[in-house]
Design an enzyme around this catalytic site. Sequence first.
Site, PDB file in Angstrom:
ATOM      1  N   SER A 190       0.566 -59.323-106.797  1.00 48.67           N
ATOM      2  CA  SER A 190       1.424 -58.699-107.795  1.00 48.67           C
ATOM      3  C   SER A 190       0.946 -59.207-109.139  1.00 48.67           C
ATOM      4  CB  SER A 190       2.870 -59.124-107.534  1.00 48.67           C
ATOM      5  OG  SER A 190       3.708 -58.671-108.570  1.00 48.67           O
ATOM      6  N   LYS A 213      -0.861 -54.674-106.850  1.00 50.21           N
ATOM      7  CA  LYS A 213       0.389 -54.112-107.387  1.00 50.21           C
ATOM      8  C   LYS A 213       0.489 -54.531-108.834  1.00 50.21           C
ATOM      9  CE  LYS A 213       5.064 -55.964-106.970  1.00 50.21           C
ATOM     10  NZ  LYS A 213       6.062 -56.497-106.015  1.00 50.21           N
ATOM     11  N   LYS A 268       2.860 -54.498-112.394  1.00 52.30           N
ATOM     12  CA  LYS A 268       4.195 -54.308-112.932  1.00 52.30           C
ATOM     13  C   LYS A 268       4.125 -53.210-113.984  1.00 52.30           C
ATOM     14  CE  LYS A 268       6.424 -57.609-110.745  1.00 52.30           C
ATOM     15  NZ  LYS A 268       7.584 -57.354-109.872  1.00 52.30           N
ATOM     16  N   ASP A 282       5.357 -51.663-109.588  1.00 49.24           N
ATOM     17  CA  ASP A 282       6.724 -52.171-109.435  1.00 49.24           C
ATOM     18  C   ASP A 282       7.404 -52.128-110.797  1.00 49.24           C
ATOM     19  OD1 ASP A 282       9.065 -53.494-108.803  1.00 49.24           O
ATOM     20  OD2 ASP A 282       8.096 -55.330-108.071  1.00 49.24           O
ATOM     21  N   GLU A 299       7.652 -49.146-106.608  1.00 43.69           N
ATOM     22  CA  GLU A 299       8.715 -50.053-106.169  1.00 43.69           C
ATOM     23  C   GLU A 299       9.851 -50.076-107.188  1.00 43.69           C
ATOM     24  OE1 GLU A 299       6.999 -53.864-105.209  1.00 43.69           O
ATOM     25  OE2 GLU A 299       8.949 -54.860-105.113  1.00 43.69           O
ATOM     26  N   ASP A 342      13.277 -52.706-103.326  1.00 50.20           N
ATOM     27  CA  ASP A 342      13.271 -54.176-103.317  1.00 50.20           C
ATOM     28  C   ASP A 342      14.706 -54.614-103.639  1.00 50.20           C
ATOM     29  OD1 ASP A 342      13.043 -56.891-103.935  1.00 50.20           O
ATOM     30  OD2 ASP A 342      11.375 -56.690-105.336  1.00 50.20           O
ATOM     31  N   LYS A 362      12.448 -59.507 -98.858  1.00 50.37           N
ATOM     32  CA  LYS A 362      12.379 -60.864 -99.413  1.00 50.37           C
ATOM     33  C   LYS A 362      13.470 -61.636 -98.714  1.00 50.37           C
ATOM     34  CE  LYS A 362      10.650 -59.728-104.007  1.00 50.37           C
ATOM     35  NZ  LYS A 362      11.064 -59.318-105.368  1.00 50.37           N
ATOM     36  N   GLY A 389       7.453 -61.427-102.763  1.00 43.50           N
ATOM     37  CA  GLY A 389       7.351 -62.812-103.226  1.00 43.50           C
ATOM     38  C   GLY A 389       8.232 -63.032-104.432  1.00 43.50           C
TER      39      GLY A 389
HETATM   40  O1  OSB Z   1       9.935 -57.663-107.946  1.00 47.34           O
HETATM   41  O2  OSB Z   1       8.522 -58.360-106.544  1.00 47.34           O
HETATM   42  C1  OSB Z   1       9.200 -58.554-107.549  1.00 47.34           C
HETATM   43  C2  OSB Z   1       8.373 -61.995-108.993  1.00 47.34           C
HETATM   44  C3  OSB Z   1       9.604 -62.383-109.475  1.00 47.34           C
HETATM   45  C4  OSB Z   1      10.652 -61.514-109.365  1.00 47.34           C
HETATM   46  C5  OSB Z   1      10.480 -60.264-108.761  1.00 47.34           C
HETATM   47  C6  OSB Z   1       9.277 -59.881-108.266  1.00 47.34           C
HETATM   48  C7  OSB Z   1       8.183 -60.755-108.420  1.00 47.34           C
HETATM   49  C8  OSB Z   1       6.826 -60.440-107.999  1.00 47.34           C
HETATM   50  C9  OSB Z   1       5.945 -61.614-107.707  1.00 47.34           C
HETATM   51  O3  OSB Z   1       6.387 -59.319-107.976  1.00 47.34           O
HETATM   52  C10 OSB Z   1       5.407 -61.649-106.352  1.00 47.34           C
HETATM   53  C11 OSB Z   1       4.773 -62.984-106.072  1.00 47.34           C
HETATM   54  O4  OSB Z   1       5.484 -63.957-105.799  1.00 47.34           O
HETATM   55  O5  OSB Z   1       3.544 -63.043-106.106  1.00 47.34           O
HETATM   56 MG    MG Z   2       9.740 -55.970-106.652  1.00 43.17          MG
END
Ligand code: OSB
Ligand code: MG
Length: 379
Positions: free
Chosen positions: A146, A172, A174, A199, A224, A249, A273, A301
Amino acid sequence: MTDPVNHPAEQMKIEAITIRELQMPLKHFFETSFGRTTSRRVVLVTAHCEGVEGWAECVAGEGPFFSYEWIETAWTTIRDFLAPALLGEKIKEAKDSPALMSTVRGHPMAKAALENALWDAEARQKQLPLWKLLGGTRNEIACGVSIGIQDSHDQLMEKIETELAAGYQRIKVKVKPGWDMEVLEKIRKRWPDILLSCDANSAYRPCDFEHLHKFDEFNLLMIEQPLWDDDIFQHAQLQRELKTSICLDESIRHQRDAQAAIALEACRIINIKVGRVGGFSEAIAVHDLCQAQDIPVWCGGMLETGVGRAHNVALSTLPNFRLPGDVSASKRYWGEDIVEPEIQVSPRGTIPVSKQVGTGYELKKDLIARLTTRSLEIG
Ligand code: OSB
Ligand code: MG
């Protein structure tokens, strides 16, 4: 004749719970549509059960942005309500613990930390690998990354290049209004065939539906959580209009949400998660439902240290974790992780699963002590 159900060795008495907060700077900031994180406050939970210790991480963030939970609500809810509900109890299995905490409404991340510490303890007591105890079947898991919002497009492209070179199977990125179309266009131009998803962490609204239609051009594996963190209905409206699969999510808090989302066709993929759904028991329940309904899942994550990351690795061995997860190497986040070996990813973008008892990762207790800003033993 001894009744195995009541055999003392098959019970775990929860004698004490330790909570600790650690301060750990991230190697590089992580930015989502709801903000930028530069350093983590991490709560670790230790369950002390008659000579066996189980450890887990609370994935609540530094503020109430991903969800309403954050470090301070997790700390106080564990201290004042959840740990007291468990102390002195004898349980047969970790999966008996959610019932003991069920009078507390919500606070899934706080509950998950306690339940998962008990799974960790149970695995050690039974001398089993945690992933086996969870019902896992894989001996390696598929990894994606991510990648947060960066200061520039060039910085993002550079990061993607690095992660692809490291072997990660899925990228992925953001997205948010203003950091989306142009970014996806550039990525697709340079890498037309990679597994790519995005995401939004709830950054869009129904007035953006027309804009979101344009995401269909990019052959994304999924988008996402485009809409509100607590919504299912509007996601169903959007999924009807989009070719791209929606993955939920934030909206999936437990198995019943997954049931509703699947029945309403609000998504075609679900991100699990373990903290968000309140612990391993509920994560398995969501997994099993999705498997029965032919909805692929993957493991999300929350910028975990090795403690939470190792638990994500174990969970990802369940059979319906069919898509690469956001479970990546320790070194992407930390100068030095608090477990050894650090979590490492093979050049094929996989993490091999340890055959050892517990998670297969040892705690660096001296380092943990040095990073600890407060700790409390309850019980
Ligand atoms: O939405 O998946 C998410 C990190 C913090 C809060 C929300 C998200 C995330 C990530 C990080 O996308 C994923 C990772 O831990 O590598
Ligand atoms: Mg997410």
